[in-house]
Scaffold this active site. Structure first.
Site, PDB file in Angstrom:
ATOM      1  N   GLY A  78      14.015  -7.027 -10.216  1.00  0.00           N
ATOM      2  CA  GLY A  78      12.823  -6.778 -11.024  1.00  0.00           C
ATOM      3  C   GLY A  78      12.838  -7.578 -12.304  1.00  0.00           C
ATOM      4  O   GLY A  78      13.651  -8.494 -12.475  1.00  0.00           O
ATOM      5  N   ASN A  79      11.927  -7.269 -13.198  1.00  0.00           N
ATOM      6  CA  ASN A  79      11.883  -7.947 -14.495  1.00  0.00           C
ATOM      7  C   ASN A  79      11.500  -6.934 -15.563  1.00  0.00           C
ATOM      8  O   ASN A  79      11.169  -5.791 -15.264  1.00  0.00           O
ATOM      9  CB  ASN A  79      10.920  -9.136 -14.449  1.00  0.00           C
ATOM     10  N   ARG A  80      11.507  -7.377 -16.819  1.00  0.00           N
ATOM     11  CA  ARG A  80      11.366  -6.429 -17.934  1.00  0.00           C
ATOM     12  C   ARG A  80       9.922  -6.197 -18.369  1.00  0.00           C
ATOM     13  O   ARG A  80       9.688  -5.520 -19.371  1.00  0.00           O
ATOM     14  CB  ARG A  80      12.184  -6.922 -19.134  1.00  0.00           C
ATOM     15  N   SER A  81       8.950  -6.721 -17.625  1.00  0.00           N
ATOM     16  CA  SER A  81       7.558  -6.526 -18.056  1.00  0.00           C
ATOM     17  C   SER A  81       7.195  -5.040 -18.034  1.00  0.00           C
ATOM     18  O   SER A  81       7.380  -4.356 -17.026  1.00  0.00           O
ATOM     19  CB  SER A  81       6.631  -7.314 -17.126  1.00  0.00           C
TER      20      SER A  81
END
Ligand code: CTP
Length: 404
Positions: free
Chosen positions: A201-204
């Protein structure tokens, strides 16, 4: 914005203290104009401390700056809360025997009133006729709510809650320049499953995309927000009758949902951070250490969703992309962004610098907006809502250029 909050003499004045706090928190400059009667309920020191501005009731104070008309002239919005039956009658008649009256007569800004009185006084034909007159003059009215009143009575007459007054106030401050426009916005970050409990995933956080949806709805648009893994507290900002929220988890799900909703949209904004790669195989069962060794995760490239949307767009549809960059300097960032804009074929590209301390998971943001020719079509910094406002202004500029 400059907001004047006029407080007239009702017990609900204590709730207006909270309203002023909410307006200050939203970044507005608030001047409180109480009537003499209002000060019997809540005193000058409270209003001054909470608004951080001097407070006076008299037309004879601060005469050098013509305060009795200057407040009204400089206001972007005037709120009367609580508005008693007497103050509503005075407003209707245009009586200006105190600072409250002169401010209201001198203003050309939108006026919002939050009535508060006993049910009988509210129902009285005199009050109802005054309210009808004020409405024809363009005054907005929030409430009164039905509920328990001072003295134990109940019925219509209770002042609306501060949060409701705030919403009504903010709605008056934004232009309705997206009226009826159908828009589709993706927000958040995709999660590419590895096994039933893990993902890439990513931190958005989805804050910027949610703010774009909220701003569009406030300006009159009909919005479909496709939310990729956004927490409930962030999504709360998008609670609006004109916003439909759809959920998508992975890039594949986001792609399918965006293609579906984009078919019906005049403007599409891809604010979501989409994973560029996904694990080739997704294990049905949790990977365990018992399998032995360190697992190697083989990756496959995901479809570029925004590029796909551009290639199948209907005539006249405006497509906006985002670019998250971690550049050495601004020049490199803009050069990379220009290449990205060309590669994807979007009409506008909103570029923001991200990093350990920037962009993601934060309330504020700073962006450059690039047009089709790679030239700067706008820039903004501040709250994500302010940035959203600048993006919609840039979209509107494209709309009017295309309309000729
Ligand atoms: N995007 C997309 N599909 C992808 C990757 C990105 O639709 N598979 C969209 C994003 O929603 C955003 C824009 O493309 O609007 C740019 O995303 P970004 O991650 O900055 O760019 P990438 O295409 O991933 O390019 P790079 O990794 O080289 O920065």
């Amino acid at each position: 914005m400059n907001i004047v909050v006029s407080v007239t003499g009702g017990i609900a004045a204590y709730k207006t203290v909270h309203l002023v706090r909410l307006l200050i928190k939203a970044g507005h400059d608030v001047t409180v104009v109480p009537t003499e009667d209002a000060l019997r309920f809540v005193g000058t020191p409270t209003w001054e401390a909470i608004s951080r501005n001097p407070v006076t009731t008299s037309v004879h104070d601060d005469v050098a700056r013509v305060r009795h008309v200057a407040l009204g002239q400089n206001a972007d919005l005037v709120i009367v809360a609580p508005a008693t039956a007497n103050s509503i009658a005075k407003m209707t008649a245009g009586i200006a025997d105190d600072l409250f009256g002169t401010t209201l007569l001198a203003t050309e800004a939108p006026v919002l009133i939050a009535p508060a009185m006993h049910a009988e006084m509210w129902r009285h034909p005199a009050t109802q006729a005054n309210i009808a007159t004020l409405r024809t003059r363009g005054v907005s009215i929030v409430g009164p709510a039905d509920g328990e009143l001072a003295g134990g009575d109940s019925g219509p007459g209770r002042m609306s809650e501060p949060e409701e007054i705030l919403d009504a106030a903010l709605a008056l401050l934004v232009p309705r320049d997206l009226d009826g426009l159908k828009v589709a916005i993706s927000a958040g970050g995709t999660r590419e499953p590895i096994d039933p409990v893990r993902f890439l995933g990513n931190r958005s956080s989805g804050r910027q995309g949610t703010a774009l949806a909220a701003e569009a709805a406030a300006r009159g648009a009909e919005v479909v927000l496709v939310a990729a893994n956004i927490s409930a507290d962030v999504l709360a900002e998008a609670q609006h009758p004109s916003i439909l929220i759809r959920h998508a988890g992975s890039a594949a799900e986001l792609s399918a949902t965006m293609k579906e909703v984009a078919a019906d949209a005049a403007v599409v904004i891809m604010a979501a951070a989409v994973a560029d790669y996904r694990p080739v195989t997704v294990s049905d069962r949790k990977l365990t250490k018992e399998g032995g060794g360190v697992p190697a995760i083989e990756l496959a490239e995901n479809e570029d969703i925004v590029a796909a949307l551009v290639s199948t767009r209907r005539p006249g549809q405006i497509i906006v992309g985002f670019a998250a960059e971690t550049p050495e300097d601004e020049q490199e960032m803009l050069a990379r962004a220009r290449r990205k804009q060309q590669r994807k074929g979007v009409d506008l590209l909103v570029v923001n610098e991200v990093g350990w301390e920037r962009g993601f998971e934060r309330a504020d943001n700073a962006v450059h907006i690039l047009g089709q020719d790679g030239a700067e079509a706008g820039s903004a910094s501040g709250s994500k809502r302010e940035v959203a406002g600048a993006v919609w202004n840039a979209v509107n500029a494209v709309r009017s250029r295309w309309r000729g």
